[in-house]
Design a protein around this motif. Structure first.
Motif, PDB file in Angstrom:
ATOM      1  N   TRP A 201       0.840  -1.193   0.000  1.00 25.92           N
ATOM      2  CA  TRP A 201       0.000   0.000   0.000  1.00 25.92           C
ATOM      3  C   TRP A 201       0.876   1.244   0.000  1.00 25.92           C
ATOM      4  CZ3 TRP A 201      -5.410   0.262   0.107  1.00 25.92           C
ATOM      5  CH2 TRP A 201      -6.078  -0.959   0.250  1.00 25.92           C
ATOM      6  N   THR A 202       0.463   2.253  -0.743  1.00 27.02           N
ATOM      7  CA  THR A 202       1.146   3.545  -0.738  1.00 27.02           C
ATOM      8  C   THR A 202       0.276   4.546   0.000  1.00 27.02           C
ATOM      9  OG1 THR A 202       2.272   3.092  -2.832  1.00 27.02           O
ATOM     10  CG2 THR A 202       2.107   5.386  -2.136  1.00 27.02           C
ATOM     11  N   LEU A 203       0.765   4.996   1.168  1.00 27.72           N
ATOM     12  CA  LEU A 203       0.026   5.942   1.996  1.00 27.72           C
ATOM     13  C   LEU A 203       0.484   7.360   1.681  1.00 27.72           C
ATOM     14  CD1 LEU A 203       0.269   4.057   5.427  1.00 27.72           C
ATOM     15  CD2 LEU A 203      -1.251   3.614   3.494  1.00 27.72           C
ATOM     16  N   LYS A 204      -0.436   8.304   1.693  1.00 23.93           N
ATOM     17  CA  LYS A 204      -0.135   9.705   1.380  1.00 23.93           C
ATOM     18  C   LYS A 204      -0.337  10.576   2.619  1.00 23.93           C
ATOM     19  CE  LYS A 204       0.449   8.746  -3.019  1.00 23.93           C
ATOM     20  NZ  LYS A 204      -0.515   9.199  -4.026  1.00 23.93           N
ATOM     21  N   LEU A 205       0.561  11.567   2.781  1.00 22.37           N
ATOM     22  CA  LEU A 205       0.537  12.502   3.911  1.00 22.37           C
ATOM     23  C   LEU A 205       0.457  11.723   5.225  1.00 22.37           C
ATOM     24  CD1 LEU A 205      -1.836  15.303   2.568  1.00 22.37           C
ATOM     25  CD2 LEU A 205       0.670  15.220   2.556  1.00 22.37           C
ATOM     26  N   VAL A 206       1.596  11.132   5.579  1.00 21.57           N
ATOM     27  CA  VAL A 206       1.660  10.141   6.653  1.00 21.57           C
ATOM     28  C   VAL A 206       2.295  10.714   7.917  1.00 21.57           C
ATOM     29  CG1 VAL A 206       2.483   7.841   7.276  1.00 21.57           C
ATOM     30  CG2 VAL A 206       1.880   8.352   4.900  1.00 21.57           C
ATOM     31  N   LYS A 207       1.737  10.309   9.053  1.00 18.50           N
ATOM     32  CA  LYS A 207       2.357  10.552  10.348  1.00 18.50           C
ATOM     33  C   LYS A 207       2.625   9.192  10.975  1.00 18.50           C
ATOM     34  CE  LYS A 207       1.838  13.143  14.657  1.00 18.50           C
ATOM     35  NZ  LYS A 207       0.952  14.042  15.448  1.00 18.50           N
ATOM     36  N   ASP A 208       3.909   8.858  11.162  1.00 18.88           N
ATOM     37  CA  ASP A 208       4.324   7.539  11.631  1.00 18.88           C
ATOM     38  C   ASP A 208       4.886   7.674  13.045  1.00 18.88           C
ATOM     39  OD1 ASP A 208       5.033   4.936  11.883  1.00 18.88           O
ATOM     40  OD2 ASP A 208       6.531   4.922  10.284  1.00 18.88           O
ATOM     41  N   ILE A 209       4.210   7.091  14.040  1.00 24.34           N
ATOM     42  CA  ILE A 209       4.587   7.235  15.440  1.00 24.34           C
ATOM     43  C   ILE A 209       4.967   5.871  16.012  1.00 24.34           C
ATOM     44  CG2 ILE A 209       3.814   7.988  17.737  1.00 24.34           C
ATOM     45  CD1 ILE A 209       1.711   9.719  16.300  1.00 24.34           C
ATOM     46  N   HIS A 210       6.144   5.812  16.656  1.00 21.39           N
ATOM     47  CA  HIS A 210       6.604   4.586  17.315  1.00 21.39           C
ATOM     48  C   HIS A 210       6.584   4.787  18.826  1.00 21.39           C
ATOM     49  CE1 HIS A 210       8.151   2.428  13.683  1.00 21.39           C
ATOM     50  NE2 HIS A 210       8.153   3.664  13.210  1.00 21.39           N
ATOM     51  N   MET A 211       6.218   3.717  19.573  1.00 16.54           N
ATOM     52  CA  MET A 211       6.111   3.803  21.029  1.00 16.54           C
ATOM     53  C   MET A 211       6.822   2.639  21.684  1.00 16.54           C
ATOM     54  SD  MET A 211       2.077   4.866  21.154  1.00 16.54           S
ATOM     55  CE  MET A 211       1.754   3.921  19.654  1.00 16.54           C
ATOM     56  N   ASP A 212       7.252   2.836  22.945  1.00 18.58           N
ATOM     57  CA  ASP A 212       7.880   1.755  23.702  1.00 18.58           C
ATOM     58  C   ASP A 212       6.812   1.035  24.520  1.00 18.58           C
ATOM     59  OD1 ASP A 212       7.272   3.388  25.844  1.00 18.58           O
ATOM     60  OD2 ASP A 212       9.340   4.102  26.102  1.00 18.58           O
ATOM     61  N   GLU A 213       7.238   0.112  25.387  1.00 16.77           N
ATOM     62  CA  GLU A 213       6.299  -0.692  26.147  1.00 16.77           C
ATOM     63  C   GLU A 213       5.495   0.139  27.140  1.00 16.77           C
ATOM     64  OE1 GLU A 213       8.355  -3.891  27.956  1.00 16.77           O
ATOM     65  OE2 GLU A 213       8.794  -4.921  26.053  1.00 16.77           O
ATOM     66  N   LYS A 214       6.027   1.302  27.527  1.00 14.38           N
ATOM     67  CA  LYS A 214       5.317   2.175  28.462  1.00 14.38           C
ATOM     68  C   LYS A 214       4.474   3.217  27.730  1.00 14.38           C
ATOM     69  CE  LYS A 214       8.762   1.644  32.127  1.00 14.38           C
ATOM     70  NZ  LYS A 214       9.682   2.373  33.058  1.00 14.38           N
ATOM     71  N   LEU A 215       4.314   3.030  26.435  1.00 13.87           N
ATOM     72  CA  LEU A 215       3.523   3.914  25.574  1.00 13.87           C
ATOM     73  C   LEU A 215       4.130   5.312  25.450  1.00 13.87           C
ATOM     74  CD1 LEU A 215      -0.140   2.975  26.602  1.00 13.87           C
ATOM     75  CD2 LEU A 215       1.296   1.961  24.839  1.00 13.87           C
ATOM     76  N   HIS A 216       5.431   5.409  25.696  1.00 10.43           N
ATOM     77  CA  HIS A 216       6.128   6.667  25.463  1.00 10.43           C
ATOM     78  C   HIS A 216       6.515   6.763  23.998  1.00 10.43           C
ATOM     79  CE1 HIS A 216       7.358   6.578  29.982  1.00 10.43           C
ATOM     80  NE2 HIS A 216       6.153   7.128  29.802  1.00 10.43           N
ATOM     81  N   VAL A 217       6.312   7.899  23.385  1.00 11.33           N
ATOM     82  CA  VAL A 217       6.671   8.092  21.980  1.00 11.33           C
ATOM     83  C   VAL A 217       8.182   8.123  21.835  1.00 11.33           C
ATOM     84  CG1 VAL A 217       6.500   9.623  19.999  1.00 11.33           C
ATOM     85  CG2 VAL A 217       4.530   9.330  21.519  1.00 11.33           C
ATOM     86  N   THR A 218       8.698   7.214  21.000  1.00 14.38           N
ATOM     87  CA  THR A 218      10.142   7.146  20.786  1.00 14.38           C
ATOM     88  C   THR A 218      10.570   7.771  19.465  1.00 14.38           C
ATOM     89  OG1 THR A 218       9.919   4.936  19.799  1.00 14.38           O
ATOM     90  CG2 THR A 218      10.319   5.046  22.175  1.00 14.38           C
ATOM     91  N   ASP A 219       9.642   7.870  18.535  1.00 12.75           N
ATOM     92  CA  ASP A 219      10.000   8.434  17.228  1.00 12.75           C
ATOM     93  C   ASP A 219       8.736   8.875  16.496  1.00 12.75           C
ATOM     94  OD1 ASP A 219      11.531   9.209  15.052  1.00 12.75           O
ATOM     95  OD2 ASP A 219      11.417   7.228  14.102  1.00 12.75           O
TER      96      ASP A 219
END
Length: 361
Positions: A201-219
């Motif tokens: 799939w090709t997604l347009k205008l994307v916001k990509d959020i990564h989280m750790d086990e404590k639900l803290h945003v890492t990236d």
């Protein structure tokens, strides 16, 4: 007895074959009239192939009704012609005389279970595939999916607007990936998504959020475009719920286990599973009830024949309505899937028991 068994068995087989063929053609004609209303630019050959592959399902559905009609009619004919009286005079009981009918009904009952798994299910898949191809450009409402929140193999999807014909999601596409503990690890938000021929799939205008086990945003990344491959096939997005009628008994069990594991609703799959198991027993049940009903009534008034025709006609409508009501009640959660699937069969068992009791009085 071999001659008698062969005579009754052959007479019944001829009647059953004609009844099964006739009812299958009637229900197929109803299906044809319904689908002729669809305005599509696709080749009519697709619709003809759908009709062809629909025949096994229709034949299985009408088998109990065909069994009831043929049993009632044959036994009533034997009663009217006083052939049963001659059989009784030789010391043969009624139930021994109609034993060949019961044996054939038992074989058909067991055979229908195997046919559902090995013939009807694959044919249903083909039939639905041809129908979907025919409806592709028919402007049907089912060609569009609006606002659907579903669970996939590795996460949750929120789809706002999916166009099957263009294989495109617009208005918003969100994906939350979770780990084995069902805790979020990644959140993807996109304005739109286009399906590629290679399965990605090709997604347009994307916001990509990564989280750790404590639900803290890492990236967090803001991307104009992101190409990604999801575990689910394209069909999942257009039809996240697999049609139970396209699954064999073993596949139904696996689907139920999978959905329980991930917290999905399994009601319609459990209802269909119990219905698939109970439905073939109707063949044997109506054979017993039909044989008893066909032998009852006054010979002078033509009672056996009239009774058999009325009872057969009523059965054709009642058993279909009973199964539909049971299925709807089960899917609505009003009754358990087991009761929804086996309830109509239990009703006919009670009717058959009552007829046997009436005949023995």
């Amino acid at each position: 007895m071999k001659i008698l068994d062969r005579y009754i068995g052959l007479e019944f087989l001829k009647a059953f074959g004609l009844a099964l063929l006739g009812l299958t053609m009637v229900f197929l004609a109803i299906n044809v009239m319904e689908l002729q209303k669809i305005d599509s630019s696709e080749p009519k050959e697709l619709l003809r192939m759908h009709y062809l592959y629909s025949i096994p399902q229709i034949a299985i559905v009408v088998t109990p009704a065909a069994m009831m009609f043929s049993v009632c009619f044959v036994v009533a004919q034997f009663t009217m012609a006083r052939e049963l009286v001659a059989i009784y005079s030789c010391g043969t009981s009624f139930y021994r005389a109609v034993l060949p009918i019961y044996i054939i009904a038992a074989i058909v009952s067991v055979g229908s279970i195997a046919a559902q798994d090995q013939l009807v299910t694959p044919a249903n898949r083909k039939a639905q595939d041809y129908l979907a191809q025919y409806k592709k450009n028919s402007r049907q409402s089912r060609d569009i999916v609006w606002q659907r929140n579903v669970r996939g193999k590795e996460g949750f999807y929120f789809i706002y607007f999916y166009d099957r014909t263009k294989k495109r999601i617009i208005g918003g596409f969100h994906y939350m990936q979770v780990n084995d503990s069902n805790r979020p690890t990644r959140l993807i938000q996109a304005l739109s998504a286009d399906y590629n021929d290679d399965g990605s799939w090709t997604l347009k205008l994307v916001k990509d959020i990564h989280m750790d086990e404590k639900l803290h945003v890492t990236d967090t990344k803001l991307l104009p475009e992101l190409t990604i491959r999801f575990p689910e096939s394209l069909e999942f997005f257009s039809n996240p719920q697999t049609n139970p009628e396209e699954l064999s008994l073993s596949e139904l069990v696996n689907e139920i286990e999978f959905r329980k594991q991930y917290g999905f609703s399994t009601v319609q799959y459990e209802v269909h599973f119990h219905r698939s198991l109970s439905f073939p027993f109707m063949v044997l049940i109506v054979a017993v009830a039909g044989s008893v009903a066909g032998s009852m009534g006054s010979l002078r008034s033509g009672g056996p024949l009239i009774r058999s025709l009325l009872l057969s006609t009523a059965t054709i409508f009642f058993y279909q309505i009973a199964f539909e009501i049971g299925e709807n009640l089960g899917k609505a959660g009003i009754v358990s899937p087991a009761i929804a699937g086996w309830g109509p069969t239990a009703i006919f068992v009670a009717v058959g028991g009552w007829l046997i009791w009436q005949r023995g009085r």
